[in-house]
Every structure is written in structure tokens, then in C-alpha cells.
Design a protein around this motif. Structure first.
Motif, PDB file in Angstrom:
ATOM      1  N   GLY A 109      71.817  33.358  16.869  1.00 55.77           N
ATOM      2  CA  GLY A 109      73.003  33.043  16.075  1.00 55.77           C
ATOM      3  C   GLY A 109      73.589  34.246  15.379  1.00 55.77           C
ATOM      4  O   GLY A 109      74.281  34.112  14.369  1.00 55.77           O
ATOM      5  N   LEU A 110      73.360  35.429  15.949  1.00 48.54           N
ATOM      6  CA  LEU A 110      73.781  36.668  15.306  1.00 48.54           C
ATOM      7  C   LEU A 110      74.680  37.484  16.231  1.00 48.54           C
ATOM      8  O   LEU A 110      74.824  37.186  17.414  1.00 48.54           O
ATOM      9  CB  LEU A 110      72.558  37.497  14.912  1.00 48.54           C
ATOM     10  N   ALA A 111      75.292  38.529  15.682  1.00 48.76           N
ATOM     11  CA  ALA A 111      76.122  39.470  16.433  1.00 48.76           C
ATOM     12  C   ALA A 111      75.973  40.841  15.788  1.00 48.76           C
ATOM     13  O   ALA A 111      75.309  40.986  14.755  1.00 48.76           O
ATOM     14  CB  ALA A 111      77.579  39.021  16.436  1.00 48.76           C
ATOM     15  N   ILE A 112      76.579  41.877  16.395  1.00 48.51           N
ATOM     16  CA  ILE A 112      76.512  43.222  15.828  1.00 48.51           C
ATOM     17  C   ILE A 112      77.911  43.758  15.568  1.00 48.51           C
ATOM     18  O   ILE A 112      78.869  43.428  16.278  1.00 48.51           O
ATOM     19  CB  ILE A 112      75.746  44.198  16.738  1.00 48.51           C
ATOM     20  N   LEU A 113      78.031  44.572  14.526  1.00 51.54           N
ATOM     21  CA  LEU A 113      79.272  45.255  14.176  1.00 51.54           C
ATOM     22  C   LEU A 113      78.970  46.743  14.053  1.00 51.54           C
ATOM     23  O   LEU A 113      78.055  47.134  13.325  1.00 51.54           O
ATOM     24  CB  LEU A 113      79.844  44.750  12.849  1.00 51.54           C
ATOM     25  N   ALA A 114      79.756  47.576  14.745  1.00 50.25           N
ATOM     26  CA  ALA A 114      79.623  49.029  14.636  1.00 50.25           C
ATOM     27  C   ALA A 114      80.704  49.546  13.703  1.00 50.25           C
ATOM     28  O   ALA A 114      81.886  49.586  14.049  1.00 50.25           O
ATOM     29  CB  ALA A 114      79.738  49.684  16.011  1.00 50.25           C
ATOM     30  N   ALA A 115      80.316  49.924  12.494  1.00 51.20           N
ATOM     31  CA  ALA A 115      81.241  50.460  11.491  1.00 51.20           C
ATOM     32  C   ALA A 115      80.413  51.112  10.397  1.00 51.20           C
ATOM     33  O   ALA A 115      79.234  50.791  10.224  1.00 51.20           O
ATOM     34  CB  ALA A 115      82.129  49.365  10.907  1.00 51.20           C
ATOM     35  N   GLY A 116      81.030  52.026   9.655  1.00 50.66           N
ATOM     36  CA  GLY A 116      80.312  52.724   8.599  1.00 50.66           C
ATOM     37  C   GLY A 116      79.911  51.830   7.447  1.00 50.66           C
ATOM     38  O   GLY A 116      78.841  51.990   6.850  1.00 50.66           O
ATOM     39  N   THR A 117      80.780  50.886   7.099  1.00 53.81           N
ATOM     40  CA  THR A 117      80.469  49.862   6.095  1.00 53.81           C
ATOM     41  C   THR A 117      80.885  48.516   6.651  1.00 53.81           C
ATOM     42  O   THR A 117      81.785  48.414   7.486  1.00 53.81           O
ATOM     43  CB  THR A 117      81.205  50.097   4.762  1.00 53.81           C
ATOM     44  N   HIS A 118      80.236  47.466   6.167  1.00 55.44           N
ATOM     45  CA  HIS A 118      80.659  46.108   6.496  1.00 55.44           C
ATOM     46  C   HIS A 118      81.704  45.702   5.460  1.00 55.44           C
ATOM     47  O   HIS A 118      81.463  45.811   4.255  1.00 55.44           O
ATOM     48  CB  HIS A 118      79.469  45.150   6.455  1.00 55.44           C
ATOM     49  N   ASP A 150      86.300  40.222  12.545  1.00 52.04           N
ATOM     50  CA  ASP A 150      86.462  39.741  13.920  1.00 52.04           C
ATOM     51  C   ASP A 150      86.897  40.873  14.838  1.00 52.04           C
ATOM     52  O   ASP A 150      86.416  40.989  15.978  1.00 52.04           O
ATOM     53  CB  ASP A 150      87.501  38.613  13.975  1.00 52.04           C
ATOM     54  N   TRP A 151      87.808  41.717  14.349  1.00 54.50           N
ATOM     55  CA  TRP A 151      88.261  42.858  15.167  1.00 54.50           C
ATOM     56  C   TRP A 151      87.120  43.816  15.449  1.00 54.50           C
ATOM     57  O   TRP A 151      86.951  44.266  16.588  1.00 54.50           O
ATOM     58  CB  TRP A 151      89.400  43.595  14.455  1.00 54.50           C
ATOM     59  N   ILE A 152      86.335  44.138  14.432  1.00 56.79           N
ATOM     60  CA  ILE A 152      85.204  45.066  14.615  1.00 56.79           C
ATOM     61  C   ILE A 152      84.221  44.491  15.639  1.00 56.79           C
ATOM     62  O   ILE A 152      83.753  45.197  16.538  1.00 56.79           O
ATOM     63  CB  ILE A 152      84.488  45.345  13.282  1.00 56.79           C
ATOM     64  N   ALA A 153      83.905  43.197  15.504  1.00 54.59           N
ATOM     65  CA  ALA A 153      82.953  42.572  16.422  1.00 54.59           C
ATOM     66  C   ALA A 153      83.462  42.643  17.863  1.00 54.59           C
ATOM     67  O   ALA A 153      82.696  42.921  18.802  1.00 54.59           O
ATOM     68  CB  ALA A 153      82.721  41.119  16.018  1.00 54.59           C
TER      69      ALA A 153
END
Length: 373
Positions: A84-93, A365-368
């Protein structure tokens, strides 16, 4: 020649709820165990349970590195989805609140958190690390010193952290503003010889400040684990192609400095102070800003500095087979970084709604989505 400048890329991601994209407070043990097994140990946990790191093997060919980065992101994403998870690549959430973060329970992280206290809890930050293996590991301190003027350019090109705790910060790269609260971070000292660096490390180890040099978290440093010079300044890049562009630029620059020992050989304390100022300007303005010319000729735009560096290292990039990836840096300058895209998504969403939470949700949503493109 190519084999002498092998490179590896480490990317840190946020672990988030697949539906809401809010940051996960706890990392399921089964998820991490499965991810490690599926990637032969190339995925590991980080200081906080909301973060995860994926590392490539050493590469010579950029196409192979590209394929592996995409594979790692996709593999981790698919395993995360089972939980039930996903990943986001960014310097901060964009919406994470550090007070809710939970530490990963390991002996090393226990010691780090005991030392850093609240500053450690605030370390809800994800970076991009690029390793380059030099022909002679003993040259790493010298090349590190002469790499200093380029650090602000790496920072500007990778900015992906314009939000912090559900609000715009006014910075394109807020991550380093928070990260530099930690000791032994930021721009390295002007150590020109390996012996000087080792004397510094030995003094801190003997004093009980740290166990070894892996606790030196500068923007660029000699790696303890690998025979490499490690770039640590950039934010985690949302787009794979941006990660590869930063890796190519850093690798080509390391090659140029190694084979041209007169490049930046005469850096002074004044020059380092200007680098520190330029690093701040890169964090604040990203690719839209200006930097202070070290030669004292006034301001220089990030685009102008990039062209100057491309002129210095394009032959090196071509020799290493990474010129196309390096030239993607021009696209980043022209079209903007992840931070620019995040802010554009946020502003567009605010036109449609007065609800800041909805606008921030559009950003996550865009980052994901872009993380897996």
C-alpha cells in the motif's frame, strides 16, 4: 580510460502512502526485506523509516546506468505497492512533518540520533549521491578541493525541495538549508593534501566525536566504503534523466580535474567564501539565479556558468561516453528543475482551488508520477 572513471549513483526516496501520497511513518519490515532480496542488497533503509536508498553497481556505460536506475525505481515501487505504499524522488516531501518521523533502529543510527538530537529528527531529506573512481585514490582530496567552485552548479541543477512542512519555502532547494544544521556538512575545507584530511579525521576520531570519516557529510568527500570521490550536494532528482545529467557532469569534471592539475590549483580562502555564497544562491534561486564570479567580474548566470563548464569538460565527457547526458543539463536550465515544476503545479492547482491541501496533493501526485517515468 572509461574503466578508470567508473561511477555509481545512490538515490534516496520518500516512502509514502500509495493513495494519499502522505509520508509513511513506519517502514514495514517485510517490504525492506523483499526489496533487499529483489535487488541483491542494493536497497537499504535510511536514518528515518520514511526514507529508503537505492544504489547502482559501478558503471562505465551511461545506458547501463540509466537502465539500472529505472529498474531500481520500478522494482522498489512494485514491492512498495504490495504494502500500500509508493516512492517519491525529491529533496523534501511537500507535506511531511518531521515531528512525526520515526528513526530506523540500528546501532549506527541510534548513535547518530543520540548525538544530533532534534536536528537528527529534522533530517527528513533525500539526496542524490554520485561516486566517481579516480585512477589514484590518493588524489581524491586534491580533486575534492579543486571541485569546490562547481558545487553551486550541481546544487542549482538538482533543486527539488521548494516545500517544507506543507508550505512553500521561497527556496528552490530547501533541503540543504535543513541538512546544513548537521555538523561536518556544507562546503569542504581547503585541504589540499591527503595527509591534511587524514589529520583532521584522526583528530575527531581520537576526541570521540565520530567513529570514522563516514561521519563527515560534506557536499563532496572521499568515500570511506568505496575508492571514490562522492558528490553529496544535490537533491534527489525527480526525473531519472536529471540524475544521469548530474552524474555525467560530475564524472566529466572529475576527469578534467584529474588530467589537468592546474585547474583551480590556486583556490584561496576568499574563493571558498565565494563558493559558500554561491551555494546559498543556488539553493535560493536554482537555475534562475546568478552566482558570484570567482574571478571578481561581477555576477554570472547559472546558464553562463554551465556553458563555461561545458567548455572545460566536453572533451572529457566525450572520452567517457557521457556527452549526451551532460548536455541534458542545458535542458534542465531551459525547462527548469523539479522544483520549478513543483511550484508550477502548485500555482496552477491554486487557481482551481483555494484549498492549499488540494494544491499540495497535486504536487505530490506529480512527483509520484514523474519518479517512475
Amino acid at each position: 580510460m572509461k574503466s578508470q572513471f567508473k561511477f555509481g549513483i545512490e538515490e534516496e526516496y520518500f516512502l509514502v502512502d500509495a493513495e494519499t501520497k502522505t509520508v509513511a511513518r513506519q517502514m514495514p519490515a517485510a517490504f525492506l526485506e523483499t526489496a533487499k532480496k529483489a535487488t541483491a542488497g542494493q536497497v537499504k533503509g535510511e536514518l528515518l523509516q520514511s526514507q529508503i536508498e537505492a544504489a547502482t553497481v559501478p558503471h562505465v556505460a551511461m545506458d547501463e546506468a540509466r537502465a539500472e536506475l529505472r529498474h531500481l525505481r520500478q522494482t522498489v515501487s512494485e514491492i512498495a505497492a504490495d504494502h500500500g505504499l509508493a516512492i517519491l524522488a525529491a529533496g523534501t516531501h511537500p507535506t511531511a512533518f518531521w515531528k512525526r518521523a520515526q528513526q530506523t533502529a540500528t546501532e549506527r543510527y541510534d548513535a547518530v540520533m543520540d548525538d544530533l538530537q532534534m536536528i537528527g529528527q529534522r533530517n527528513m531529506l533525500c539526496g542524490l549521491h554520485v561516486h566517481v573512481e579516480l585512477p589514484d585514490p590518493d588524489d581524491r582530496v586534491d580533486v575534492m578541493c579543486r571541485m569546490l567552485p562547481y558545487i553551486p552548479l550541481f546544487v542549482a541543477l538538482a533543486t527539488s525541495s521548494p516545500f517544507w512542512q506543507a508550505r512553500p519555502t521561497g527556496l528552490k532547494g530547501y533541503r540543504l538549508a535543513a541538512y546544513d544544521e548537521l555538523p561536518r556538512t556544507g562546503v569542504p575545507e581547503l585541504f589540499r593534501r591527503r595527509e591534511d584530511y587524514e589529520t583532521y579525521v584522526d583528530a575527531l576520531v581520537r576526541a570521540g566525536v565520530m567513529e570514522d570519516s563516514s561521519y563527515v557529510w560534506w557536499a563532496v568527500r572521499p568515500s570511506l566504503k568505496h575508492p571514490t570521490l562522492e558528490l553529496r550536494a544535490p537533491d534527489s532528482c525527480t526525473r531519472v534523466e536529471d540524475s544521469l545529467a548530474l552524474a555525467a557532469l560530475y564524472r566529466a569534471t572529475a576527469h578534467a580535474l584529474t588530467h589537468n592539475p592546474w585547474l583551480n590549483w590556486d583556490l584561496t580562502a576568499v574563493d571558498r567564501a565565494i563558493v559558500v555564497e554561491n551555494k546559498w544562491r543556488a539553493q535560493r534561486y536554482g537555475v534562475d539565479g546568478t552566482l558570484v564570479d570567482i574571478g571578481g567580474n561581477g555576477a554570472i548566470s547559472v546558464a553562463e556558468m554551465l556553458e563555461h563548464v561545458i567548455g572545460q569538460v566536453s572533451e572529457d565527457a566525450e572520452a567517457l561516453g557521457c556527452l549526451d547526458e551532460l548536455l541534458h543539463c542545458r535542458t534542465i536550465v531551459c525547462e527548469g528543475t523539479s522544483a520549478d515544476a513543483q511550484l508550477a503545479v502548485f500555482e496552477e492547482a491554486q487557481v482551481r482551488t483555494d484549498n492549499r491541501s488540494d494544491a499540495l496533493r497535486a504536487v505530490t501526485d506529480w512527483i509520484a508520477h514523474e519518479t517512475l517515468q
